[in-house]
Structures are given as C-alpha cells and as structure tokens.
Enzyme design. Sequence first.
Site, short mmCIF file in Angstrom:
data_model
loop_
_atom_site.label_atom_id
_atom_site.label_comp_id
_atom_site.label_asym_id
_atom_site.label_seq_id
_atom_site.Cartn_x
_atom_site.Cartn_y
_atom_site.Cartn_z
N GLY A 48 1.15 -1.58 0.08
CA GLY A 48 0.25 0.28 -0.33
C GLY A 48 1.00 0.91 0.17
O GLY A 48 0.03 1.88 -0.74
N GLU A 102 5.03 3.91 6.03
CA GLU A 102 3.79 3.18 6.23
C GLU A 102 2.32 3.68 5.22
O GLU A 102 2.65 4.82 5.31
CB GLU A 102 2.58 2.41 7.19
CG GLU A 102 3.35 1.26 8.24
CD GLU A 102 2.62 0.31 7.38
OE1 GLU A 102 2.19 0.78 6.09
OE2 GLU A 102 3.17 -0.55 7.34
N ASP A 103 1.79 3.55 4.80
CA ASP A 103 0.33 3.74 4.54
C ASP A 103 -0.90 4.49 4.80
O ASP A 103 -1.06 5.51 5.06
CB ASP A 103 -0.31 3.19 3.04
CG ASP A 103 -0.47 1.82 3.42
OD1 ASP A 103 -0.25 1.81 4.46
OD2 ASP A 103 -1.40 0.65 3.10
N ASP A 106 -4.45 1.79 11.27
CA ASP A 106 -5.64 1.13 11.70
C ASP A 106 -5.48 0.26 12.85
O ASP A 106 -5.72 1.58 14.01
CB ASP A 106 -5.88 0.26 10.67
CG ASP A 106 -7.67 0.32 10.43
OD1 ASP A 106 -8.01 0.21 11.41
OD2 ASP A 106 -7.82 -0.80 9.57
N LYS A 134 -5.95 6.54 11.56
CA LYS A 134 -6.97 5.53 12.53
C LYS A 134 -7.30 5.66 14.07
O LYS A 134 -7.34 4.62 14.27
CB LYS A 134 -7.74 4.03 12.14
CG LYS A 134 -7.99 5.23 9.95
CD LYS A 134 -9.19 3.74 10.10
CE LYS A 134 -8.58 3.38 8.41
NZ LYS A 134 -10.19 2.29 7.95
N ASP A 162 -5.87 -0.45 -1.57
CA ASP A 162 -6.50 -1.36 -1.96
C ASP A 162 -8.30 -1.53 -1.94
O ASP A 162 -8.32 -2.09 -0.40
CB ASP A 162 -6.16 -2.80 -2.71
CG ASP A 162 -5.68 -3.31 -1.27
OD1 ASP A 162 -5.36 -3.23 -0.42
OD2 ASP A 162 -6.59 -4.64 -1.47
P1 IMP Z 1 -3.19 -2.47 10.73
O1 IMP Z 1 -2.46 -3.34 11.42
O2 IMP Z 1 -4.52 -2.87 11.18
O3 IMP Z 1 -2.88 -1.19 11.08
O4 IMP Z 1 -3.46 -2.89 9.32
C1 IMP Z 1 -2.70 -2.01 8.72
C2 IMP Z 1 -3.14 -2.56 7.14
O5 IMP Z 1 -3.78 -2.58 6.80
C3 IMP Z 1 -2.44 -1.46 6.20
O6 IMP Z 1 -1.07 -1.69 5.87
C4 IMP Z 1 -3.70 -1.74 4.87
O7 IMP Z 1 -2.79 -2.46 3.68
C5 IMP Z 1 -4.85 -2.50 5.26
N1 IMP Z 1 -6.05 -1.37 5.67
C6 IMP Z 1 -6.20 -0.64 6.87
N2 IMP Z 1 -7.05 0.08 6.34
C7 IMP Z 1 -7.63 -0.25 5.24
C8 IMP Z 1 -8.21 0.47 4.25
O8 IMP Z 1 -8.84 1.03 4.87
N3 IMP Z 1 -8.44 0.81 3.04
C9 IMP Z 1 -7.97 -0.48 2.64
N4 IMP Z 1 -6.87 -1.27 3.79
C10 IMP Z 1 -6.84 -1.06 4.54
#
Ligand code: IMP
Length: 178
Positions: A48, A102-103, A106, A134, A162
């Site tokens: 991402g 990082e993109d 979450d 977020k 995506d």
């Molecule tokens: P985390 O581990 O929950 O912080 O999520 C990280 C990964 O989940 C990111 O690097 C994204 O690839 C994916 N991700 C989290 N939120 C979104 C979203 O709203 N849209 C698309 N991909 C997301």
Amino acid sequence: MSRVKLLDREFELSIPEEKLLKAVDQIAEKMNRDLEGKNPLMICVLNGSFMFASDLMKRIDVPCEISFVKLSSYEGTGTTGKIKQLIGLNEDIKGRTVVLLEDIVDTGLTIANTVKQVSEMGPAEVKVATLLFKPEACKKEVTLDYVGLEIPNDFIVGYGLDYDGYGRNLKNIYTVVE
Ligand code: IMP
C-alpha cells in the site's frame, strides 16, 4: 470522479489528491529538518505504501537510501501469537537511522510488528511515518513520528490502498458507501 465502483462496492470521494500531497509536503519538511546528517534508510512497507513513498521521496533533500519490504502472507507462530515475517530487507541496518514508511495505521498491529522485527536488527533508531492514521481503531501503543492525516474509522481505497486488490491506482482517496 466523485464516486467509483470497485467489485461489488461503491466508494465516494473523501480526500482529494491536493490534500494528500499537502500532508506529504508537511511530512517531508519535518523529515528534512530531523534527518539532516543522519543518512537514513527509508523502508517502504509494500504494497500500500508505494504511492506515498514515491511522492515523499521526491520531496526529501537529505542524502538517504530506500528499500522495500513486505510482510509475508505466511504467518509464523511467535511467542506472542501469530506474526507475519518481514521479507526483503537485505541491507545491514546496524547503527543506522531507519524510517518506516506506511500507508495507514489502522489497528496498529502491522506497524507494531514491523517496528519490533526491524528493532531486533540493531538499528540506531527506528522512526515511523504514516500518511494516514485511524486513531479510533488503533489498539497498540506505537510511536508515530510523522502522521499525515488523522481519519475516521471507515474503510477507504485509493492512493495505494486497495479493496481486494483494486483501487490502488486512484489518485484520490475514497470512502466506502455503506
Ligand atoms: P493494521 O495492522 O490494522 O494497522 O492495518 C494495516 C494494514 O491494513 C495497512 O497497511 C493496509 O494495508 C490495511 N488497511 C487498513 N485500513 C485500511 C483501509 O481502510 N483500506 C484499505 N486497507 C487498509
């Protein structure tokens, strides 16, 4: 385009390209001040982050290198449960300033896991830059050194992010329509 359809879902425009690029400008300005003389290694966490990393790198004017890593889809079992292994980092990072790109953060699990694995490789310091954050979804205590924009806890696509593989090419960010 104020709406897009990807597979079975509709998305509406939520963050236009100009606003994303302003956030990238601000991160770059801060990095150019902080990273002067540190010869940092930027690490783009695929998939991402490719668009963010590309726009950011064009704005960085301190000497630096970039490398690209992925978290394996295979989940190894560590002491703290299932962890995805970081693959593709071949550089010796001992004693270096490393900046993870990082993109989005979450839940924070991905970045916390990545920071842990990189820290175990002996860098001088690990900094984290995320274009999007977020706060309501985040469950982990992670230090985010550079945050572009804080956003609501909704599913988004575009600018590298995506929905089931689609939408990474969109220049704006779109939020799912429930
Ligand atoms: P985390 O581990 O929950 O912080 O999520 C990280 C990964 O989940 C990111 O690097 C994204 O690839 C994916 N991700 C989290 N939120 C979104 C979203 O709203 N849209 C698309 N991909 C997301």
